[in-house]
Design a protein around this motif. Structure first.
Motif, PDB file in Angstrom:
ATOM      1  N   ARG A  76      -7.007  -0.747  -0.016  1.00 48.26           N
ATOM      2  CA  ARG A  76      -6.735   0.234  -1.065  1.00 48.26           C
ATOM      3  C   ARG A  76      -6.118   1.454  -0.410  1.00 48.26           C
ATOM      4  O   ARG A  76      -6.484   1.780   0.710  1.00 48.26           O
ATOM      5  N   PRO A  77      -5.212   2.126  -1.071  1.00 48.37           N
ATOM      6  CA  PRO A  77      -4.688   1.841  -2.394  1.00 48.37           C
ATOM      7  C   PRO A  77      -3.795   0.597  -2.372  1.00 48.37           C
ATOM      8  O   PRO A  77      -3.274   0.226  -1.330  1.00 48.37           O
ATOM      9  N   LEU A  78      -3.621  -0.006  -3.535  1.00 42.06           N
ATOM     10  CA  LEU A  78      -2.820  -1.221  -3.648  1.00 42.06           C
ATOM     11  C   LEU A  78      -2.008  -1.175  -4.935  1.00 42.06           C
ATOM     12  O   LEU A  78      -2.559  -0.963  -6.017  1.00 42.06           O
ATOM     13  N   THR A  79      -0.716  -1.369  -4.794  1.00 38.81           N
ATOM     14  CA  THR A  79       0.165  -1.486  -5.953  1.00 38.81           C
ATOM     15  C   THR A  79       0.609  -2.934  -6.041  1.00 38.81           C
ATOM     16  O   THR A  79       0.977  -3.537  -5.029  1.00 38.81           O
ATOM     17  N   ALA A 103       1.905   3.988  -9.910  1.00 38.45           N
ATOM     18  CA  ALA A 103       1.303   4.563  -8.708  1.00 38.45           C
ATOM     19  C   ALA A 103       1.621   6.047  -8.576  1.00 38.45           C
ATOM     20  O   ALA A 103       0.880   6.781  -7.949  1.00 38.45           O
ATOM     21  N   PHE A 121      -1.924  -0.278 -10.307  1.00 39.91           N
ATOM     22  CA  PHE A 121      -2.295   0.458  -9.105  1.00 39.91           C
ATOM     23  C   PHE A 121      -3.807   0.501  -8.984  1.00 39.91           C
ATOM     24  O   PHE A 121      -4.501   0.949  -9.891  1.00 39.91           O
ATOM     25  N   ALA A 122      -4.334   0.008  -7.851  1.00 38.42           N
ATOM     26  CA  ALA A 122      -5.772   0.036  -7.581  1.00 38.42           C
ATOM     27  C   ALA A 122      -6.031   1.086  -6.502  1.00 38.42           C
ATOM     28  O   ALA A 122      -5.549   0.949  -5.381  1.00 38.42           O
ATOM     29  N   ASP A 123      -6.778   2.120  -6.863  1.00 40.69           N
ATOM     30  CA  ASP A 123      -7.101   3.143  -5.875  1.00 40.69           C
ATOM     31  C   ASP A 123      -8.408   2.798  -5.162  1.00 40.69           C
ATOM     32  O   ASP A 123      -8.972   1.725  -5.356  1.00 40.69           O
ATOM     33  N   GLU A 124      -8.909   3.729  -4.371  1.00 33.67           N
ATOM     34  CA  GLU A 124     -10.101   3.483  -3.557  1.00 33.67           C
ATOM     35  C   GLU A 124     -11.353   3.224  -4.387  1.00 33.67           C
ATOM     36  O   GLU A 124     -12.329   2.669  -3.883  1.00 33.67           O
ATOM     37  N   SER A 125     -11.347   3.621  -5.660  1.00 31.47           N
ATOM     38  CA  SER A 125     -12.528   3.408  -6.506  1.00 31.47           C
ATOM     39  C   SER A 125     -12.661   1.967  -6.995  1.00 31.47           C
ATOM     40  O   SER A 125     -13.701   1.571  -7.507  1.00 31.47           O
ATOM     41  N   GLN A 166       0.834  -1.192   0.000  1.00 33.72           N
ATOM     42  CA  GLN A 166       0.000   0.000   0.000  1.00 33.72           C
ATOM     43  C   GLN A 166       0.874   1.249   0.000  1.00 33.72           C
ATOM     44  O   GLN A 166       0.740   2.086  -0.872  1.00 33.72           O
ATOM     45  N   ASP A 167       1.766   1.400   0.959  1.00 39.41           N
ATOM     46  CA  ASP A 167       2.664   2.548   0.978  1.00 39.41           C
ATOM     47  C   ASP A 167       3.997   2.205   0.326  1.00 39.41           C
ATOM     48  O   ASP A 167       4.569   3.005  -0.396  1.00 39.41           O
TER      49      ASP A 167
END
Length: 129
Positions: free
Chosen positions: A52-55, A80, A101-105, A31-32
């Motif tokens: 999320r977020p997830l790389t 990201a 990269f998966a964001d909060e959406s 995530q970070d």
């Protein structure tokens, strides 16, 4: 230890829109900061997939049909840090390294894996006796 390979990708979900393909190998996620899956527990792996977020960083096979690197994955693969597509790197052995990269959406990744770190063992056979 091990890195899980992609078992399936659901059409129309996040994974397919990012160009993830069956057989690609996930080897880092976070995530970070990205973490190697070699040292990651199963619980951490499952928690990351939900968060999320997830790389996620994958290794995939480069097609042998002469496809150019720019054509290997969908145009929506993002780094990201940027809004530009993440660079694909061809590494020894004909594999391609890429990151999504998966964001909060992003609700569902639409990616199923052949096991979870630190490496799943499958029983191949059982000897009598």
């Amino acid at each position: 230890p091990g890195a899980p390979a992609v078992k399936s990708v659901s059409e129309g979900n996040f994974g397919s829109s990012q160009g993830v393909q069956v057989g690609d190998v996930l080897y880092m996620m976070g995530q970070d900061e990205l973490e190697s899956l070699q040292e990651m527990s199963r619980d951490s792996f499952k928690a990351y997939l939900q968060g999320r977020p997830l790389t996620m960083r994958f290794l995939g096979q480069k097609p042998e049909d002469g496809t150019e690197e720019e054509e290997l994955r969908g145009p929506s693969i993002k780094s990201a840090d940027e809004d530009e597509p993440a660079p694909l790197e061809v590494v020894p052995g004909g594999t391609v390294e890429y990151e999504i990269f998966a964001d909060e959406s992003v609700d569902k990744l639409g990616i199923a894996f052949n096991g979870k770190p630190p490496g799943a063992l499958e029983v191949k056979s059982v000897s009598e006796g």
